[in-house]
Design a protein around this motif. Structure first.
Motif, short mmCIF file in Angstrom:
data_model
loop_
_atom_site.label_atom_id
_atom_site.label_comp_id
_atom_site.label_asym_id
_atom_site.label_seq_id
_atom_site.Cartn_x
_atom_site.Cartn_y
_atom_site.Cartn_z
N ARG A 50 -4.55 -36.27 4.47
CA ARG A 50 -3.40 -36.97 3.92
C ARG A 50 -2.28 -37.06 4.95
O ARG A 50 -2.11 -36.17 5.78
CB ARG A 50 -2.89 -36.28 2.65
CG ARG A 50 -2.65 -34.78 2.79
CD ARG A 50 -1.97 -34.17 1.57
NE ARG A 50 -2.56 -34.56 0.31
CZ ARG A 50 -1.95 -34.49 -0.87
NH1 ARG A 50 -0.70 -34.04 -0.96
NH2 ARG A 50 -2.56 -34.84 -1.98
N GLU A 99 -4.08 -41.18 1.64
CA GLU A 99 -5.19 -40.25 1.51
C GLU A 99 -6.47 -40.87 2.09
O GLU A 99 -6.74 -42.05 1.87
CB GLU A 99 -5.41 -39.88 0.04
CG GLU A 99 -4.20 -39.21 -0.59
CD GLU A 99 -4.40 -38.84 -2.05
OE1 GLU A 99 -4.06 -37.72 -2.43
OE2 GLU A 99 -4.91 -39.71 -2.81
N TYR A 110 -9.96 -44.59 0.88
CA TYR A 110 -8.55 -44.44 1.23
C TYR A 110 -7.69 -44.98 0.10
O TYR A 110 -8.09 -45.85 -0.67
CB TYR A 110 -8.23 -45.13 2.56
CG TYR A 110 -8.54 -46.62 2.59
CD1 TYR A 110 -7.55 -47.57 2.36
CD2 TYR A 110 -9.83 -47.07 2.86
CE1 TYR A 110 -7.84 -48.93 2.40
CE2 TYR A 110 -10.13 -48.42 2.91
CZ TYR A 110 -9.13 -49.35 2.68
OH TYR A 110 -9.42 -50.70 2.70
N SER A 122 -1.16 -42.97 -2.58
CA SER A 122 -1.02 -42.24 -3.83
C SER A 122 0.45 -42.07 -4.23
O SER A 122 1.29 -41.65 -3.43
CB SER A 122 -1.66 -40.85 -3.70
OG SER A 122 -1.42 -40.09 -4.87
#
Length: 253
Positions: free
Chosen positions: A70, A114, A126, A129
């Motif tokens: 991340r 992410e 991917y 978020s």
């Protein structure tokens, strides 16, 4: 607008990808990076945190099989005293400037990129978020034509009052918490906003039960807006790992 490129340890060959973090914001940010070492030990060449000026790009090599990684941005940081999670107004981490390799995941609210490369079905996975909330607009692009994941909107100013903040010295909101992070439910161990307790499955934690889900998803439809957002079809993105895509994470796209 001056574009500064800082190339850091770009590895040649097929064993690694090139990731570029571009700060398109008109202010300094402090990107943080974290790899869940319990999932895999493969880590990027770049340290887990750095200072990045406005309109600067930083590139580095990432293993082809980077897992549970991340990247996020930190705002309004000062590491001179008491370096740690409270050194930044949002997004701070254990460790100070360089986030701790075991516990430095970042303090919400924070917009997070992410990645899991070479995941199931030989796919790169991917997403952008907003599960823990928002602190900076962000996009993930690549050089192979795979889908863009993004949250290009500043969600701070119009954030619902229960979620708005933290605020900078001028009173401007530099974050917008998720309903989970804001603890809007009475019982954190049985919370429909966090998908915990009796709400811990896809079937028992629908988006309709998540407070303010529509605020995040309507403004940023190509983002991951709560824990079980995959059925929306616009939360988690894939790219064929055989393409060996290079990725660019842009703040304030």
């Amino acid at each position: 607008m001056k574009f500064a490129l800082v190339a850091l340890a770009i590895a040649a060959g097929a064993s690694a990808r090139t990731f570029t973090v571009y700060n398109n914001c008109p202010f300094t940010i402090w990107p943080g990076m974290f790899t869940d070492l319990n999932v895999a030990q493969n880590v990027p060449s770049q340290p887990n945190g750095w200072e990045q000026a406005a309109f600067q790009a930083v590139s580095f090599s990432v293993p082809n099989n980077w897992k549970a990684g991340r990247i996020w941005g930190r705002r309004n940081c000062n590491f001179a005293t008491n370096p740690g999670p409270n050194s930044c107004l949002d997004g701070g981490c254990n460790g100070g400037l360089v986030c701790d390799s075991r516990t430095g995941t970042g303090v919400p609210p924070a917009t997070v990129a992410e990645f899991t490369l070479q995941g199931a079905g030989n796919q790169d996975f991917y997403d952008v978020s907003l599960v823990d909330g928002y602190n900076l607009p962000m996009s993930i692009t690549n050089n192979k034509g795979c889908h863009i994941a993004n949250c290009p909107v500043d969600l701070g100013p119009n954030c619902p009052s229960q979620l708005k903040g933290p605020f900078d010295s001028t009173g401007f909101p530099v974050g917008c918490k998720s309903a989970c992070v804001a603890h809007l439910a009475s019982d954190p161990n049985n919370d429909p906003n966090c998908c915990t307790g009796s709400h811990n499955t896809q079937g028992t934690c629908p988006s309709s039960g998540v407070q303010f889900y529509s605020y995040f998803k309507s403004n940023c439809p190509n983002s991951y807006a709560y824990a079980f957002d995959e059925p929306s079809g616009t939360a988690l993105w894939t790219c064929n790992s055989a393409l060996n895509a290079d990725y660019t994470i842009t703040f304030c796209p």
